[in-house]
Structures are given as structure tokens and as C-alpha cells.
Write a protein that holds these residues in place. Structure first.
Motif, short mmCIF file in Angstrom:
data_model
loop_
_atom_site.label_atom_id
_atom_site.label_comp_id
_atom_site.label_asym_id
_atom_site.label_seq_id
_atom_site.Cartn_x
_atom_site.Cartn_y
_atom_site.Cartn_z
N THR A 1 29.86 -26.33 -1.06
CA THR A 1 30.79 -26.71 -2.11
C THR A 1 30.50 -26.01 -3.43
OG1 THR A 1 29.38 -28.61 -2.66
CG2 THR A 1 31.20 -29.00 -1.14
N THR A 2 29.25 -25.77 -3.77
CA THR A 2 28.91 -25.23 -5.08
C THR A 2 27.96 -24.05 -4.94
OG1 THR A 2 29.02 -27.50 -5.93
CG2 THR A 2 28.10 -25.83 -7.40
N PRO A 3 28.49 -22.80 -4.92
CA PRO A 3 27.58 -21.66 -4.84
C PRO A 3 26.79 -21.51 -6.13
CG PRO A 3 29.83 -20.93 -5.21
CD PRO A 3 29.89 -22.41 -4.97
N ALA A 4 25.55 -21.07 -6.00
CA ALA A 4 24.70 -20.85 -7.17
C ALA A 4 24.52 -19.34 -7.32
CB ALA A 4 23.37 -21.57 -6.98
N LEU A 5 23.31 -18.90 -7.54
CA LEU A 5 23.03 -17.48 -7.71
C LEU A 5 23.34 -16.69 -6.44
CD1 LEU A 5 19.92 -16.05 -9.46
CD2 LEU A 5 20.38 -15.31 -7.13
N ARG A 6 23.85 -15.47 -6.59
CA ARG A 6 24.10 -14.59 -5.44
C ARG A 6 22.96 -13.59 -5.33
NH1 ARG A 6 28.19 -12.74 -2.07
NH2 ARG A 6 28.00 -10.56 -1.43
N TYR A 7 22.41 -13.46 -4.12
CA TYR A 7 21.34 -12.49 -3.85
C TYR A 7 21.85 -11.51 -2.81
CZ TYR A 7 17.02 -10.46 -2.15
OH TYR A 7 16.06 -9.57 -1.77
N ASP A 8 21.92 -10.22 -3.16
CA ASP A 8 22.51 -9.21 -2.28
C ASP A 8 21.49 -8.44 -1.46
OD1 ASP A 8 25.27 -9.24 -2.19
OD2 ASP A 8 25.47 -8.27 -4.14
N GLY A 9 20.21 -8.77 -1.55
CA GLY A 9 19.19 -8.02 -0.83
C GLY A 9 18.93 -8.56 0.56
N THR A 10 17.93 -7.95 1.23
CA THR A 10 17.53 -8.40 2.56
C THR A 10 16.07 -8.85 2.60
OG1 THR A 10 16.98 -6.12 3.19
CG2 THR A 10 19.19 -6.90 3.72
N ASP A 11 15.47 -9.05 1.42
CA ASP A 11 14.07 -9.46 1.34
C ASP A 11 13.98 -10.98 1.49
OD1 ASP A 11 11.47 -10.15 0.60
OD2 ASP A 11 11.32 -8.56 -0.88
N LEU A 12 13.46 -11.42 2.63
CA LEU A 12 13.38 -12.85 2.89
C LEU A 12 12.44 -13.54 1.91
CD1 LEU A 12 14.14 -15.23 4.68
CD2 LEU A 12 12.34 -14.53 6.28
N TYR A 13 11.35 -12.86 1.53
CA TYR A 13 10.41 -13.45 0.57
C TYR A 13 11.11 -13.71 -0.77
CZ TYR A 13 6.46 -13.92 -2.63
OH TYR A 13 5.59 -14.37 -3.59
N ALA A 14 11.96 -12.77 -1.21
CA ALA A 14 12.68 -12.96 -2.47
C ALA A 14 13.63 -14.15 -2.39
CB ALA A 14 13.45 -11.69 -2.82
N LEU A 15 14.32 -14.29 -1.26
CA LEU A 15 15.23 -15.42 -1.10
C LEU A 15 14.47 -16.75 -1.19
CD1 LEU A 15 18.01 -16.65 -0.28
CD2 LEU A 15 17.24 -16.44 2.08
N CYS A 16 13.36 -16.83 -0.47
CA CYS A 16 12.58 -18.07 -0.48
C CYS A 16 12.02 -18.37 -1.86
CB CYS A 16 11.45 -17.98 0.54
SG CYS A 16 12.01 -17.91 2.26
N SER A 17 11.61 -17.34 -2.59
CA SER A 17 11.09 -17.55 -3.94
C SER A 17 12.18 -18.06 -4.87
CB SER A 17 10.52 -16.23 -4.48
OG SER A 17 9.42 -15.80 -3.70
N LEU A 18 13.40 -17.55 -4.71
CA LEU A 18 14.51 -18.03 -5.53
C LEU A 18 14.80 -19.52 -5.25
CD1 LEU A 18 16.92 -14.99 -5.21
CD2 LEU A 18 15.89 -15.81 -7.33
#
Length: 285
Positions: free
Chosen positions: A207-224
Motif C-alpha cells: 500500500t505505501t512504497p518507501a525508498l526505491r533501491y535500484d541495485g542488486t546488492d542484497l547487503y545494501a537492501l538489508c541495511s536499508l
């Protein structure tokens, strides 16, 4: 329709310029104009306006067909080449970020493999066009149900693993202490938009998208996610490992039949090395 003309049309439409398309394709601008004119004559309608350069309604409709048609042609070329001779060099495997899990790590040989981590949507095309010898992609599905993959070429698809899901959130989130979360709990949650690495949240919770991350780094996604920029839906093992590493919280998703599913994609006639790795990936645990 001549595929060369379609490639020229697609380039002009994408770049909105005859001269830029000529530079990209290695043609003269006159040749590009001739290609477009020939395609328009073949179809009996205008496909591009000239000032500015943009697709007409008929051009937009043709663009919907162009990418799948060209991909299917590339896939046919690659399929025939595989029959003619085994591809030389290293074995190349395309894998989406979340597909790089225990099954793959246990099956990989010590040498002779090039692993390319790409977005899930790019894996079928990479195998179909011969860019990679085999691929692993992932997504959410009901248990034992196949993923909905694009029909880019005759490919063999085999399920490799299914895992439960969990939500990764910051340690201070109101839901961090829950034993489990249901979709109803997440109806107003803010989710990270990470189409190239993460799993899309279930429709009932999206329902509510937040920040968009366009990379493929799983560590970066988890840190966000752990830092509070939005929730992330992940395989439970990934969410728990990320929570331990980044001081977040991993809460299992309950009340849904969805699982994280990983599938192996192979051509109909894989090279011997690719067939051997595929056999290891699909062998019973």
C-alpha cells in the motif's frame, strides 16, 4: 517483418533520434531513415513522428511486440548454436541475488564457473539468448506452484528450493517483538521498492512504497530495511542473518501460503558441464 528493420525502429524509438540510433547501430543516418520508411511501407502506416521523434499510436503498439520478437529470434539463434557445438570456455551461470543460497553454494564446483548476479527478470533472457549456460531465478509462489516466468524461448524450468518468508524491519519497530506477522498487520506498512533484488510484498500489504533501491546488492537492501527506510520481504534464513548482522529484526510471515521459491532454468540442449551442474542443483537433499 525484417528483424533488422525492427531493431532499427526500436533503437530510434528508445533514443528519440535518428542520428543517435545510427551511431549506436553503426549505420548512416540515411540508412536508418530508409529502414524506418521500409518498415512503415510494409505495415502500411506511420510508426514515428519526425519532429519530435516519437512513436505514433501504431508505433507504440508495434513496440509492445518488438522486444519479445527480437528476444525470440536471439533465443532461436542461440539454441541452434548449442546444437552445432558445445560452447567453449567457462560455464556461465546467471542467478538473481536471492537465488544465491545454500543449494547453489553446495553445488558449485571449485573452479570453472562464472557467476553473474542479475535481476530476476533478466535470468530467463540470459539463458535463452546464450549469454549464460543456465540460470537460477526466484520469487514468491504458493507451495509447489511454479513461478510466472516470461515465455522467451523453449526452456526447461525445475524447482530447486522453497523456503518460508519473513519480514525484515528495524529493531525499534513496533512489530519487532512479534512472534509472527500476518498480512492484515502490514496493510499500512511502508515497503522498500527493490525490484532487482528483493521480493515484492504480497498484494494485500502493498500500500505505501518507501525508498526505491535500484541495485542488486542484497547487503545494501538489508541495511536499508534495518535502518528504518522501509520493510523488506525476504526468505526467512536471509532475513534472520541480516537481522543479526545489521541489528534489525526478522519476523516470520504467517497466515499465508506464500513461500520463497527458487527455480533452475536450462536450455533444451545444455552443454555437458551445464547439465552436470543442473543435476547437482536438482538432486534430492
Amino acid at each position: 517483418m525484417d528483424p533488422h528493420l525492427l531493431r532499427t525502429f526500436a533503437a530510434v524509438a528508445r533514443l528519440a533520434s535518428f542520428s543517435a540510433a545510427a551511431r549506436e547501430l553503426g549505420y548512416t543516418q540515411s540508412a536508418v531513415s530508409q529502414h524506418i520508411a521500409a518498415l512503415e511501407a510494409d505495415l502500411g502506416t506511420g510508426l514515428l513522428t519526425r519532429r519530435p521523434v516519437a512513436p505514433t499510436p501504431a508505433g507504440h503498439r508495434l513496440l509492445e511486440h518488438t522486444a519479445p520478437l527480437l528476444l525470440r529470434i536471439d533465443a532461436a539463434r542461440a539454441d541452434v548454436r548449442r546444437l552445432a557445438a558445445a560452447p567453449p570456455g567457462r560455464l556461465t551461470l546467471a542467478a538473481s541475488p536471492l537465488a544465491v543460497g545454500p543449494a547453489l553454494l553446495a553445488a558449485l564446483p571449485a573452479t570453472g564457473v562464472e557467476l553473474r548476479v542479475v535481476p530476476p527478470a533478466a535470468v530467463p533472457a540470459a539463458v535463452a539468448t546464450g549469454g549464460c549456460d543456465l540460470g537460477l531465478t526466484d520469487g514468491t509462489a504458493a507451495p509447489s506452484d511454479p513461478l510466472r516466468l516470461p515465455d522467451v524461448a523453449p526452456l526447461a524450468v525445475t524447482g530447486v528450493a522453497e523456503e518460508p518468508l519473513a519480514v525484515l524491519l528495524p529493531a525499534g519497530h513496533p512489530f519487532a517483538g512479534r512472534a509472527a506477522l500476518r498480512l492484515d498487520d502490514l496493510a499500512d506498512a511502508r515497503w522498500l521498492d527493490a525490484p532487482h533484488v528483493g521480493l515484492a510484498p504480497p498484494a494485500a500489504a502493498r500500500t505505501t512504497p518507501a525508498l526505491r533501491y535500484d541495485g542488486t546488492d542484497l547487503y545494501a537492501l538489508c541495511s536499508l530495511a534495518a535502518a528504518g527506510h522501509g520493510l523488506a520481504l525476504l526468505p526467512r534464513r536471509v532475513a534472520e542473518a541480516a537481522a543479526a548482522r545489521a541489528a534489525g529484526a526478522a519476523v516470520p510471515l504467517a497466515g499465508t501460503r506464500l513461500v520463497h521459491r527458487t527455480e533452475l532454468i536450462t536450455p533444451r540442449t545444455p552443454a555437458p558441464a551445464a547439465a552436470a551442474l543442473a543435476a547437482r542443483l536438482t538432486a534430492p537433499a
